[in-house]
Scaffold this active site. Structure first.
Site, short mmCIF file in Angstrom:
data_model
loop_
_atom_site.label_atom_id
_atom_site.label_comp_id
_atom_site.label_asym_id
_atom_site.label_seq_id
_atom_site.Cartn_x
_atom_site.Cartn_y
_atom_site.Cartn_z
N HIS A 139 5.84 -0.76 -2.33
CA HIS A 139 6.04 -1.49 -1.07
C HIS A 139 4.85 -1.16 -0.14
O HIS A 139 4.30 -0.06 -0.21
CB HIS A 139 7.37 -1.04 -0.46
CG HIS A 139 7.70 -1.71 0.83
ND1 HIS A 139 7.19 -1.28 2.03
CD2 HIS A 139 8.48 -2.78 1.10
CE1 HIS A 139 7.64 -2.08 3.00
NE2 HIS A 139 8.42 -2.99 2.46
N PRO A 140 4.46 -2.10 0.73
CA PRO A 140 3.25 -1.88 1.54
C PRO A 140 3.21 -0.60 2.39
O PRO A 140 2.12 -0.11 2.70
CB PRO A 140 3.22 -3.11 2.45
CG PRO A 140 3.93 -4.16 1.66
CD PRO A 140 4.97 -3.46 0.86
N VAL A 141 4.34 -0.02 2.76
CA VAL A 141 4.28 1.23 3.53
C VAL A 141 4.11 2.46 2.63
O VAL A 141 3.84 3.55 3.13
CB VAL A 141 5.50 1.46 4.47
CG1 VAL A 141 5.58 0.39 5.53
CG2 VAL A 141 6.80 1.57 3.68
N LYS A 142 4.24 2.29 1.33
CA LYS A 142 4.15 3.43 0.41
C LYS A 142 2.68 3.77 0.13
O LYS A 142 1.78 3.11 0.64
CB LYS A 142 4.95 3.15 -0.86
CG LYS A 142 6.41 2.70 -0.60
CD LYS A 142 7.30 3.83 -0.08
CE LYS A 142 8.61 3.36 0.52
NZ LYS A 142 9.57 2.77 -0.39
N HIS A 143 2.44 4.76 -0.76
CA HIS A 143 1.06 5.29 -0.88
C HIS A 143 0.05 4.29 -1.41
O HIS A 143 -1.07 4.24 -0.93
CB HIS A 143 1.07 6.56 -1.72
CG HIS A 143 1.74 7.68 -1.01
ND1 HIS A 143 3.09 7.87 -1.05
CD2 HIS A 143 1.25 8.64 -0.21
CE1 HIS A 143 3.39 8.92 -0.30
NE2 HIS A 143 2.30 9.40 0.22
#
Ligand SMILES: *Cc1c(COP(=O)(O)O)cnc(C)c1O
Length: 398
Positions: free
Chosen positions: A191-195
């Site tokens: 997901h875009p907030v992940k690393h």
């Protein structure tokens, strides 16, 4: 409403999010290359991406999915979790960590968190194990690995499958060994907030060939064409559906993006650690403001930076503090509402008060922004805003 007179006015004109992707021209070129090629789904980019992750974390097998939630669902399937089974997990996590148990008609059992790490408390796991317990889903909350060595020992003793929800902890290690090389199956989310991101995406890594084969089938309708798996063979066209699977396949565009992003993972994680270092230093001497504790064996990759504002130190509620930070255009957040307090879970019969430490944690937590693309000015904006709200809200007699 309290007046905001004695806090600074917003210097930022835009809201700083708590997390965000970082894409560069190389990433974009990698996606375009796939679009101009022959395969846009389940082509060579998938394998390349899967191999890159497996190599990075030190696991034998890796299977990419449409998203991390689907990957967790597949792991539950591969672990043989079904009706009547119980699966132990933490309440301080995203919904998916326990929803995947419900998908398999099994029962999530919530174990309270450790008051310092906010991860599942290993000393409370064994009292929740009974004849129906089948697995543990351990979540590396904020990117700080759970006490995985201890939990793996418990799992082994009781013959449980250990699944690590490492959506927050790609790039982290425990006792010097990368997350992904510890549990029976480990999930990472993109997901875009992940690393690293693929827009939507997830993966399971494992060393177990049986699990690997089940994961591959589950991703694609429970179907196989593998001659070693077929019950019979009617010809070159022949395929068999051997279990009820789903269409959980990732596209090649996404995999190419992920493979390109993986090249930058270490630099992303280093930047996160740098930002955290600056926060830790800036907020070191503020009584009542609790900074993230780190277990000596855990080396976090810092998906989130969670602060706690102990209510007895402040005039005003957590909500008021939160709103003041938002008014200063700092995109603070709260991670997480204890899962079993959700209306759906309450309907299932989970009682309020089930995990008192988790509930107490939740009532005072505020997540500050951390993501590699943050500039030094962004970091300063967060520090200035936190200090300003802190001095506005701290009880003067303490
Ligand atoms: C993001 C996340 C997931 C699910 O990942 P998706 O890719 O969004 O489906 C699962 N568990 C945790 C702890 C997460 O943060």
């Amino acid at each position: 409403m309290t007046s905001n007179n004695d806090i600074q006015h917003a210097t930022r004109t835009t809201m700083l999010p708590y997390g965000q992707q970082w894409l560069d021209d190389e990433d974009i070129a990698a996606v375009v290359k796939v679009l101009k090629g022959d395969f846009i789904t389940q082509g060579p980019a998938i394998q390349e991406f899967e191999n890159k992750i497996a190599t990075y974390v030190g696991a034998k097998y890796s299977v990419a999915f449409t998203n991390g939630t689907a990957a967790l669902h597949a792991a539950c399937f591969a672990a043989g979790i079904g009706q009547g089974d119980e699966v132990i997990t933490t309440p301080i996590t995203f919904l998916a960590s326990s929803n995947c148990v419900l998908y398999q008609d099994a029962t999530p059992v919530f174990v309270d968190i450790d008051a310092n790490t906010y991860n599942i408390d290993p000393s409370q796991i064994e009292e929740k194990i009974n004849a129906d317990t089948r697995a543990i889903i351990a979540v590396d909350f904020t990117g700080q690995p759970v006490e995985i060595e201890r939990i793996a020992k418990i799992a082994k003793q009781h013959n449980l499958v250990l699944i690590q929800d490492a959506a927050h902890s790609l790039g982290a290690d425990y006792a010097g060994r990368k997350i992904g090389a510890w549990a029976d199956m480990t999930m990472f989310s993109f997901h875009p907030v992940k690393h690293v991101t693929t827009g939507e995406g997830g993966v399971i890594v494992t060393d177990n060939e049986q699990y690997y084969r089940k994961l591959i089938q589950f991703r694609s309708h429970g179907m196989t064409k593998d001659p070693n798996e077929l019950l019979k063979d009617e010809g070159p066209w022949y395929y068999e559906m051997q279990s009820l699977g789903y269409n959980y396949r990732m596209t090649d565009m996404q995999a190419a993006l992920g493979a390109s992003q993986m090249d930058k993972l270490d630099s992303f994680v280093n930047r996160r650690r740098e930002i955290v270092g600056k926060y830790n230093q800036a907020f070191a001497d503020l009584p009542g403001l609790v900074l993230p504790y780190q277990h000596p064996d855990a080396h976090s990759s810092w998906h989130l930076y969670v602060t706690r504002w102990l209510p007895e130190y402040f005039d005003g509620t957590r909500k008021e503090i939160f709103e003041e930070l938002r008014d200063l255009n700092i995109g603070v957040h709260v991670h997480y509402i204890p899962v079993y307090l959700q209306p759906y879970y309450q309907e299932l019969g989970y009682a309020k008060g089930l995990c008192p430490i988790a509930e107490q944690y939740y009532s005072s937590a505020i997540t500050l922004p951390v993501f590699p693309k943050m500039t030094d000015e962004d970091i300063d904006d967060v520090i200035t805003a936190v200090k300003s709200v802190y001095s506005h809200r701290i009880k003067k007699e303490i």
